[in-house]
Motif scaffolding. Structure first.
Motif, PDB file in Angstrom:
ATOM      1  N   GLN A 121       0.818  -1.205   0.000  1.00 29.27           N
ATOM      2  CA  GLN A 121       0.000   0.000   0.000  1.00 29.27           C
ATOM      3  C   GLN A 121       0.861   1.267   0.000  1.00 29.27           C
ATOM      4  O   GLN A 121       0.383   2.332  -0.381  1.00 29.27           O
ATOM      5  N   ILE A 122       2.102   1.150   0.414  1.00 27.99           N
ATOM      6  CA  ILE A 122       3.025   2.289   0.348  1.00 27.99           C
ATOM      7  C   ILE A 122       3.141   2.772  -1.098  1.00 27.99           C
ATOM      8  O   ILE A 122       3.185   3.976  -1.359  1.00 27.99           O
ATOM      9  N   ILE A 123       3.162   1.833  -2.024  1.00 23.81           N
ATOM     10  CA  ILE A 123       3.293   2.191  -3.440  1.00 23.81           C
ATOM     11  C   ILE A 123       2.098   3.031  -3.885  1.00 23.81           C
ATOM     12  O   ILE A 123       2.262   4.087  -4.506  1.00 23.81           O
ATOM     13  N   TYR A 124       0.887   2.566  -3.557  1.00 22.85           N
ATOM     14  CA  TYR A 124      -0.289   3.337  -3.952  1.00 22.85           C
ATOM     15  C   TYR A 124      -0.369   4.646  -3.182  1.00 22.85           C
ATOM     16  O   TYR A 124      -0.780   5.667  -3.734  1.00 22.85           O
ATOM     17  N   GLY A 125       0.030   4.632  -1.921  1.00 24.95           N
ATOM     18  CA  GLY A 125       0.031   5.867  -1.137  1.00 24.95           C
ATOM     19  C   GLY A 125       0.976   6.900  -1.725  1.00 24.95           C
ATOM     20  O   GLY A 125       0.672   8.095  -1.754  1.00 24.95           O
TER      21      GLY A 125
END
Length: 143
Positions: A121-125
């Motif tokens: 989710q870090i990537i999408y964040g």
């Protein structure tokens, strides 16, 4: 501008949740390797249970305010899981129960799953944060 602030705060909350769950994983591994006793492990991990739930709730709130429905929908099942654990008073670890193989394995698998989930989710964040900044700067140059 408000979307940028929400996206940046959400990104840092996702980072924090990733590190909290990584801490869970490392601490449970130390228990499994007999570096710590169960009472110390439960004492350490029980200190971060409520802050993890609070940060996750703030993340959902930031997703609502910044209107990021994908992050909200991705995090909703974990929020329901946290709510279920909290309402049934099963959110704290018990030192007498943690060493049972099923409990230790379940806690470890939960920590692994959450760490991977928040890590991805870090990537999408990051995408959400950068796109919000770019959109905000484009709006300023147009007007």
């Amino acid at each position: 501008m408000f979307e940028v602030v929400s996206a940046v705060l959400a990104f840092f909350m996702i980072l924090g949740l990733t590190f909290i769950n990584g801490f869970w994983l490392v601490t449970l591994d130390e228990l499994e390797l007999d570096h710590l006793n169960p009472a110390d492990v439960c004492k350490r991990l029980n200190k971060v249970v409520v802050p993890e739930m609070a940060v996750h709730g703030l993340l959902l709130f930031a997703c609502i305010l910044g209107w990021s429905p994908w992050v909200l929908l991705l995090n909703l099942p974990i929020a329901v899981y946290h709510g279920k654990k909290f309402s049934t008073n099963q959110h704290y670890l018990d030192p007498t129960e943690i060493l049972r193989f099923k409990n230790l394995k379940a806690s470890r698998n939960e920590a692994i799953a959450k760490t991977i989930f928040f890590g991805l989710q870090i990537i999408y964040g990051m995408y959400w944060m950068v796109s919000a900044i770019i959109t905000s700067s484009v709006r300023k140059t147009i007007t």
